[in-house]
Enzyme design. Structure first.
Site, mmCIF file in Angstrom:
data_model
loop_
_atom_site.group_PDB
_atom_site.id
_atom_site.type_symbol
_atom_site.label_atom_id
_atom_site.label_comp_id
_atom_site.label_asym_id
_atom_site.label_seq_id
_atom_site.Cartn_x
_atom_site.Cartn_y
_atom_site.Cartn_z
ATOM 1 N N ARG A 38 0.828 -1.214 0.000
ATOM 2 C CA ARG A 38 0.000 0.000 0.000
ATOM 3 C C ARG A 38 0.854 1.252 0.000
ATOM 4 O O ARG A 38 0.452 2.276 -0.550
ATOM 5 C CB ARG A 38 -0.926 -0.008 1.210
ATOM 6 C CG ARG A 38 -2.048 -1.006 1.029
ATOM 7 C CD ARG A 38 -3.191 -0.666 1.936
ATOM 8 N NE ARG A 38 -4.433 -1.172 1.385
ATOM 9 C CZ ARG A 38 -5.410 -1.711 2.106
ATOM 10 N NH1 ARG A 38 -5.283 -1.795 3.418
ATOM 11 N NH2 ARG A 38 -6.502 -2.122 1.532
ATOM 12 N N LYS A 200 -19.602 -13.614 2.586
ATOM 13 C CA LYS A 200 -20.938 -13.044 2.720
ATOM 14 C C LYS A 200 -21.586 -12.676 1.389
ATOM 15 O O LYS A 200 -21.039 -11.902 0.621
ATOM 16 C CB LYS A 200 -20.873 -11.806 3.618
ATOM 17 C CG LYS A 200 -20.678 -12.183 5.084
ATOM 18 C CD LYS A 200 -20.250 -11.004 5.920
ATOM 19 C CE LYS A 200 -21.411 -10.141 6.340
ATOM 20 N NZ LYS A 200 -20.919 -8.908 7.001
ATOM 21 N N GLY A 353 -9.653 -7.898 -0.617
ATOM 22 C CA GLY A 353 -8.436 -8.098 0.155
ATOM 23 C C GLY A 353 -7.967 -9.536 0.164
ATOM 24 O O GLY A 353 -6.800 -9.831 -0.113
ATOM 25 N N GLY A 376 -13.814 -3.354 -0.414
ATOM 26 C CA GLY A 376 -15.157 -2.778 -0.400
ATOM 27 C C GLY A 376 -15.326 -1.703 -1.454
ATOM 28 O O GLY A 376 -16.365 -1.620 -2.114
HETATM 29 P P1 ADP Z 1 -12.438 -10.641 -0.320
HETATM 30 O O1 ADP Z 1 -11.682 -9.981 0.812
HETATM 31 O O2 ADP Z 1 -11.514 -11.196 -1.352
HETATM 32 O O3 ADP Z 1 -13.495 -9.743 -0.867
HETATM 33 P P2 ADP Z 1 -14.326 -11.860 1.451
HETATM 34 O O4 ADP Z 1 -13.922 -10.900 2.505
HETATM 35 O O5 ADP Z 1 -15.662 -11.747 0.866
HETATM 36 O O6 ADP Z 1 -13.218 -11.881 0.285
HETATM 37 O O7 ADP Z 1 -14.250 -13.347 2.044
HETATM 38 C C1 ADP Z 1 -13.076 -13.916 2.454
HETATM 39 C C2 ADP Z 1 -13.318 -15.001 3.476
HETATM 40 O O8 ADP Z 1 -14.276 -15.956 3.036
HETATM 41 C C3 ADP Z 1 -12.066 -15.770 3.744
HETATM 42 O O9 ADP Z 1 -11.621 -15.457 5.026
HETATM 43 C C4 ADP Z 1 -12.470 -17.232 3.608
HETATM 44 O O10 ADP Z 1 -11.961 -18.041 4.639
HETATM 45 C C5 ADP Z 1 -13.974 -17.152 3.674
HETATM 46 N N1 ADP Z 1 -14.588 -18.305 3.006
HETATM 47 C C6 ADP Z 1 -14.493 -18.702 1.725
HETATM 48 N N2 ADP Z 1 -15.156 -19.828 1.513
HETATM 49 C C7 ADP Z 1 -15.711 -20.193 2.685
HETATM 50 C C8 ADP Z 1 -16.525 -21.288 3.120
HETATM 51 N N3 ADP Z 1 -16.913 -22.243 2.270
HETATM 52 N N4 ADP Z 1 -16.895 -21.314 4.420
HETATM 53 C C9 ADP Z 1 -16.507 -20.355 5.279
HETATM 54 N N5 ADP Z 1 -15.752 -19.294 4.936
HETATM 55 C C10 ADP Z 1 -15.356 -19.220 3.658
HETATM 56 MG MG MG Z 2 -12.370 -9.422 2.856
#
Ligand code: ADP
Ligand code: MG
Length: 396
Positions: A38, A200, A353, A376
């Site tokens: 960053r 989520k 992230g 986000g």
């Molecule tokens: P990003 O930061 O890339 O946008 P998110 O914050 O939406 O991703 O989600 C990341 C999290 O989702 C990770 O910590 C991962 O462990 C969790 N995750 C992915 N698949 C599953 C699953 N099947 N069950 C529980 N958690 C999950």
């Molecule tokens: Mg995330």
């Protein structure tokens, strides 16, 4: 469209510039930075301003101090790394506003920089307080924002401050983000494939809604897949789901059918009894998922199917890991999909992230067209086609 200035449009020599960056880097308890990406991201803009003989005041947040002084979240931990990376001596102000800071601002010579303390030590920052913004802008001529990842926040150093400077501009990284993410919205070359995972659904629903009009394929994995699957009546055991989003999930599926967008779900699942490295795990193809098990990754058949669709795409957007990739044993799906994206010749963009972390960890970052610095923020940009912090930079 109203235009946004770049630092190149400003007459910088001898002028004082407030540069908003995102130096929200991971720091250990001993004050060591474990990932300086960053900081590096902001260097082109910072160096440009300094080389053009501006006096630069650098403002950032670090963590979530919630309006209180938290010594572990001091930006002084960033100062050393920043000085090394710029090979310039940068002064540190152990506050954000007030007389002492104003004096330091006045002492700046052309081509020198002053790093302010954590902006979020003041509750006024997150309240977008105008009085606070006015103090931030004291002795400032121009405002430059290179913190794309914070542009979805209505904060004083992002929004209100722009009212108290002569001109505002978007930094080079911010411009790069807009350029790439805009391609996903306005001119994606087809076939256009989107891969969505993560925990989520609720975070991603507005994105899916906007992209339904544009994408050809949406590949779903991660925990969010199971909210959709549960909504369709499948027994997903103890998988992580958001029950209150099931109805909305069904509506989205209906909308997708009407728009002939293909939404794909896992064909097979790695399931585990616990989210632990040594937990018993197995691969299954059919429902129900046994009631003491939860889905933790996509299975090999899903990896093959998704990889094939990815290999045929001309535009790819990926957000959210396809499994609990933090645990090695459950990271195969995420890593293989990352590899499939890296191997493709398509325009590839990654936001989020955790997904970005997975790509860096696998050493595949060089093979991706653009890795967004905003989790986000990138999702919100795609959903709304702009961000509040970008709108205020556009010329009135
Ligand atoms: P990003 O930061 O890339 O946008 P998110 O914050 O939406 O991703 O989600 C990341 C999290 O989702 C990770 O910590 C991962 O462990 C969790 N995750 C992915 N698949 C599953 C699953 N099947 N069950 C529980 N958690 C999950
Ligand atoms: Mg995330």
């Amino acid at each position: 469209m109203r235009i946004m200035l770049s630092p190149k449009d400003l007459k910088l020599r001898g002028k004082t510039v407030f540069l908003r960056v995102d130096f929200n880097v991971p720091i250990t308890q001993e004050g060591k930075i474990t990932d300086d990406n960053r900081i590096r991201t902001a260097l082109p803009t910072l160096n440009y301003l300094l080389n053009k003989d501006a006096k630069v005041i650098i403002g950032s947040h670090l963590g979530r101090p919630k309006g209180k002084f938290i010594p572990e979240l001091s930006l002084k931990f960033v100062l050393k790394r920043l000085s090394e990376l710029t090979s310039k001596e940068i002064t540190f102000a152990d506050d954000v506003i007030g007389e002492r800071v104003d004096k330091l601002k006045m002492l700046l010579k052309n081509g020198q920089a002053l790093l302010l303390e954590n902006l979020r030590f003041y509750p006024e920052e997150s309240r977008n307080d105008t009085y606070f913004a006015q103090k931030l802008a004291k002795h400032v001529d121009f405002y430059v924002n290179d913190a794309f990842s914070t542009c979805h926040r209505i904060h004083a150093s992002i929004i209100a401050i722009t009212q108290y400077v002569k001109k505002s501009a978007g930094g080079f990284q911010l411009n790069r983000e807009i350029k790439y993410l805009s391609k996903l919205i306005y001119s994606p070359e087809k076939p256009y494939t989107i891969i969505l995972g993560g925990a989520k659904v609720s975070d991603k629903i507005p994105v899916i809604q906007n992209l339904l009009n544009k994408a050809d394929n949406i590949l779903i994995g991660g925990a969010m897949a199971y909210t959709f699957l549960a909504a369709q009546g499948f027994d997903v055991g103890r998988s992580l789901i958001e029950e209150d989003k099931e109805e909305l999930a069904l509506l989205l599926l209906k909308e997708a059918r009407e728009k002939s967008v293909q939404i794909h779900f896992p064909l097979d699942h790695i399931i585990a009894a616990k989210l632990e490295p040594r937990s018993r795990s197995l691969t299954i193809e059919d429902f129900p998922i046994p009631k003491d098990f939860m889905a933790v990754d996509i299975g090999p058949k899903t990896v093959d199917k998704y990889s094939k669709i990815i290999s045929e795409a001309k535009t790819i957007f990926w957000n959210g890991p396809l499994g609990v990739f933090e645990i090695d044993k459950f990271s195969k799906g995420t890593n293989k999909i990352a590899r499939a994206i890296a191997n493709s010749n398509a325009l590839s963009i990654i936001g989020g992230g955790e997904s970005s972390a997975a790509v860096y960890k696998a050493g595949l970052d060089k093979n991706i067209s653009h890795i967004s610095t905003g989790g986000g923020a990138s999702l919100e940009f795609i959903a709304n086609e702009t961000l509040p912090g970008i709108e205020v930079l556009r010329e009135k």
